[in-house]
Design a protein around this motif. Structure first.
Motif, short mmCIF file in Angstrom:
data_model
loop_
_atom_site.label_atom_id
_atom_site.label_comp_id
_atom_site.label_asym_id
_atom_site.label_seq_id
_atom_site.Cartn_x
_atom_site.Cartn_y
_atom_site.Cartn_z
N LEU A 63 -5.90 8.02 -3.64
CA LEU A 63 -5.46 7.90 -2.26
C LEU A 63 -4.17 8.69 -2.03
CD1 LEU A 63 -5.65 6.60 0.58
CD2 LEU A 63 -4.37 4.66 -0.35
N ALA A 64 -3.25 8.61 -2.98
CA ALA A 64 -1.97 9.32 -2.85
C ALA A 64 -2.17 10.83 -2.86
CB ALA A 64 -1.01 8.91 -3.96
N GLU A 65 -3.22 11.31 -3.54
CA GLU A 65 -3.53 12.75 -3.50
C GLU A 65 -4.15 13.13 -2.16
OE1 GLU A 65 -6.03 13.74 -6.78
OE2 GLU A 65 -4.54 13.22 -8.30
N LEU A 66 -5.00 12.25 -1.65
CA LEU A 66 -5.71 12.55 -0.40
C LEU A 66 -4.79 12.43 0.80
CD1 LEU A 66 -8.53 13.21 0.75
CD2 LEU A 66 -8.97 10.74 0.86
N PHE A 67 -4.01 11.36 0.83
CA PHE A 67 -3.06 11.11 1.92
C PHE A 67 -1.73 10.67 1.32
CE2 PHE A 67 -7.19 10.19 4.03
CZ PHE A 67 -7.12 11.13 5.04
N PRO A 68 -0.86 11.62 0.96
CA PRO A 68 0.44 11.24 0.38
C PRO A 68 1.24 10.28 1.27
CG PRO A 68 0.05 13.60 0.14
CD PRO A 68 -1.03 13.08 1.04
N ASP A 69 0.99 10.33 2.56
CA ASP A 69 1.71 9.47 3.51
C ASP A 69 0.88 8.26 3.91
OD1 ASP A 69 -0.21 10.97 4.86
OD2 ASP A 69 1.02 11.25 6.66
N TRP A 70 0.09 7.72 2.96
CA TRP A 70 -0.82 6.64 3.31
C TRP A 70 -0.10 5.41 3.84
CZ3 TRP A 70 -0.08 2.15 0.57
CH2 TRP A 70 0.47 2.25 -0.72
N LYS A 71 1.12 5.16 3.39
CA LYS A 71 1.85 3.99 3.89
C LYS A 71 2.18 4.16 5.37
CE LYS A 71 3.95 2.48 -0.46
NZ LYS A 71 5.19 2.20 -1.21
N GLU A 72 2.65 5.36 5.71
CA GLU A 72 2.99 5.63 7.12
C GLU A 72 1.74 5.60 8.00
OE1 GLU A 72 6.17 6.89 4.52
OE2 GLU A 72 4.03 7.41 4.52
N ARG A 73 0.62 5.96 7.44
CA ARG A 73 -0.63 5.97 8.19
C ARG A 73 -1.23 4.57 8.34
NH1 ARG A 73 -3.89 10.87 8.38
NH2 ARG A 73 -2.66 12.68 7.74
N GLY A 74 -0.67 3.60 7.66
CA GLY A 74 -1.13 2.21 7.81
C GLY A 74 -2.32 1.83 6.97
N ALA A 75 -2.47 2.45 5.79
CA ALA A 75 -3.55 2.03 4.89
C ALA A 75 -3.40 0.55 4.56
CB ALA A 75 -3.52 2.88 3.62
N PRO A 76 -4.51 -0.18 4.53
CA PRO A 76 -4.42 -1.64 4.36
C PRO A 76 -4.16 -2.07 2.91
CG PRO A 76 -6.71 -0.98 4.55
CD PRO A 76 -5.90 0.27 4.77
N LEU A 77 -3.04 -1.63 2.38
CA LEU A 77 -2.60 -2.04 1.04
C LEU A 77 -1.31 -2.83 1.23
CD1 LEU A 77 -3.22 1.22 -1.06
CD2 LEU A 77 -4.73 -0.75 -0.76
N ASN A 78 -1.45 -4.14 1.40
CA ASN A 78 -0.31 -4.98 1.77
C ASN A 78 0.12 -5.95 0.67
OD1 ASN A 78 -0.47 -3.88 4.44
ND2 ASN A 78 -2.16 -5.29 4.87
N THR A 79 -0.67 -5.99 -0.43
CA THR A 79 -0.38 -6.99 -1.47
C THR A 79 -0.23 -6.32 -2.82
OG1 THR A 79 -1.75 -8.55 -0.21
CG2 THR A 79 -1.08 -9.21 -2.44
#
Length: 549
Positions: A63-79
């Protein structure tokens, strides 16, 4: 009525992690090179995520390779994972926590997240659509289109409005021809078109047979005082002692929810094994029941897991098409994780296809994909874990686990040994009258439940008046062979109660298929000892509708 036809540059069959990652990567490459590509994803579920079921502890590497900004994009990884516990269950009451030195390092989850892969796929679909990808849920891929030379040209979606007897109803609508220069098959574990392609092109020649497990999952709301957000618990041992191998899990997710499940390897030989009942029994272990008591079960599901690993990987390319994700068997069973590997597999497929499109190729065999795969961290990860599953199959859970701990922790997965398991999972079934019977307690409807109430929670639905998608090659075999020899194990290995042996008033026994209950796990296609059951896609939108599995 004539079939309509649509043409694309790339067609992706399956809206799971592999297919959607392939779509996103293609969209990004096209955007970067200022190329206009027509990319389409079709998904048989009623919506993206409806058929997705996974534990899931998610490793964000791909995921980090595909979207390095996944946190800013709101990927549902909250835990984020806050702790790892691994237990050996010796009995229903006894458990021993394994010290770190006895645990393969692949089981450690620092930096990983507890998440719903259904929600992750919904988020990936949004990213794909933002990149110009067309995403069509509710369309099942029923047939492969081949050209005169035998190359894959696309798929035909399933007809709608056909009766159980094969007649066209008033609602009849023929499936569409979806043609493409290249097609990615990312149907998930035991995809029925992937199975056809592997056989047609002999993609598994000189490979170990693929191996599978059935994975169960329930979501529970539990009292706050029993919840430890971020804690990951794995177990081995009871109740799978002697008659089957596998292991359990309990993940403390957000909002006072836990994900609880059991994985049962499908190479078991005792026909009396009932994987669903083993899962219900597992929840009565003291360590699990003490977490669940006072809680409420809110969801249930099951599906096959492709776990053969490195030795079972097929050739992934053929003229006009490529296999990705669990379709190809890229799950790393040494980590009990297949989502990050599926995503990377889809991304590599996208890179190979995009390179071919740059030279205006179509329907060729993307032979350079193998080198791209071998140069990736995905290949290295699967290679290092190549002996994990075979060692457990050959030597048992304890000795196989000990070997894997030494191999992974001391040698980084590079011990100079090759262990293979070349017996298909459906072979070796003992005769029922020679196998040890297994007694299962009745469910208490508090911690353990029956199959019918469980299927209800999966929101499974199929149009009742349609051709049965569970096809028997020989309708006589269930009664004349499987019942006589193995007490017809389909009655037990199916997690949804699809198969029954019913006695008629005249005493005749009949094999009954309740296809309406099918949750698309594919276990019957894998485990039937006579290999007599063929799973094909029902009408689009049929099957489970998992909200957040």
């Amino acid at each position: 009525m004539q079939r309509e036809s649509m043409e694309f540059d790339v067609l992706i069959v399956g809206g799971g992690p592999a297919g959607l990652s392939a779509a996103c990567q293609l969209g990004q490459l096209a955007q970067k090179e200022e190329k206009e590509l027509q990319i389409c994803v079709i998904e048989k579920g009623s919506e993206i995520g409806a058929h997705i079921l996974s534990g899931a502890v998610f490793e964000p590497r791909a995921l980090a390779e595909l979207f390095p900004d996944w946190k800013e994009r709101g990927a549902p990884l909250n835990t984020p994972v806050t702790g790892d516990d691994i237990f050996l269950f010796a009995s229903q009451q006894k458990a021993s926590k394994l010290p770190n030195f006895m645990v393969p390092k692949t089981f450690h989850n620092t930096g990983n997240y507890i998440t719903s892969m259904g929600n992750m796929c919904r988020w990936l679909a949004e990213q794909a659509e933002a990149l110009g990808v067309e995403v069509f849920p509710g369309f099942s891929a029923a047939e492969v289109i081949y050209d005169e030379s035998g190359a894959v040209e696309g798929v035909i979606t399933g007809d709608m409005g056909v009766s159980a007897t094969g007649e066209q109803k008033d609602s009849y609508m023929p499936g569409m021809e979806l043609r493409a220069r290249y097609t990615v098959f990312a149907e998930g574990s035991r995809g029925h078109l992937g199975k056809e392609l592997i056989a047609k092109y002999e993609l598994n020649k000189d490979k170990s047979p693929q191996h599978y497990a059935i994975g169960f999952k329930e979501i529970w709301d539990i009292p706050a005082e029993q919840h430890q957000e971020g804690l990951v618990v794995h177990s081995t041992g009871w109740p799978l002692e002697g008659h089957a191998s596998g292991g359990g899990y309990l993940y403390h997710a957000e909002n006072n929810q836990v994900f609880v499940g059991l994985i049962v390897d499908l190479n078991y030989t005792n026909p009396h094994v009932n994987p669903f009942a083993e899962f219900q029994r597992f929840k009565h272990h003291a360590n699990i029941e003490n977490v669940l008591k006072g809680g409420k079960r809110v969801s249930y599901g099951a599906r096959a897991i492709t776990k053969g690993g490195f030795h079972s990987l097929p050739k992934m390319t053929m003229p006009g098409a490529i296999l990705a994700g669990c379709e190809a068997g890229t799950l790393n069973f040494a980590k009990i994780k297949g989502n990050h590997t599926a995503m990377k597999s889809g991304m590599l497929a996208a890179e190979s296809i995009f390179a071919a499109l740059q030279t205006d190729q179509a329907h060729t065999d993307l032979v350079e994909h193998e080198e791209r795969f071998k140069a990736s961290w995905l290949y290295d990860e699967l290679y290092r874990s190549r002996n994990f599953g075979p060692a457990v199959h050959k030597f048992g859970t304890f000795m196989g686990g000990a070997y894997n701990t030494i191999d992974q922790n001391w040698f980084g997965g590079k011990l100079p040994f090759t262990i293979k398991d070349n017996r298909p999972d459906h072979e070796g079934m003992e005769l029922a009258d020679q196998a040890k019977p297994i007694q299962y307690d009745k469910p208490d409807n508090t911690i353990s439940f029956d199959r019918n109430s469980s299927v209800y929670l999966s929101n499974t639905n199929h149009e009742e008046d349609q051709p049965c998608h569970l096809q028997l090659k020989d309708a006589s075999i269930p009664i004349s062979v499987n019942l006589v020899k193995y007490a017809e194990p389909a009655q037990r290995y199916c997690p949804a109660g699809v198969y029954e042996v019913v006695e008629q008033d005249n005493g005749e026994k009949v094999f009954q298929i309740n296809a309406q209950n099918c949750i698309h796990c594919k276990t019957c296609d894998i485990k039937d000892p006579s290999q007599n059951i063929r799973w094909v896609t029902p009408e689009g939108t049929g099957g489970p509708n998992y909200p957040n599995m």
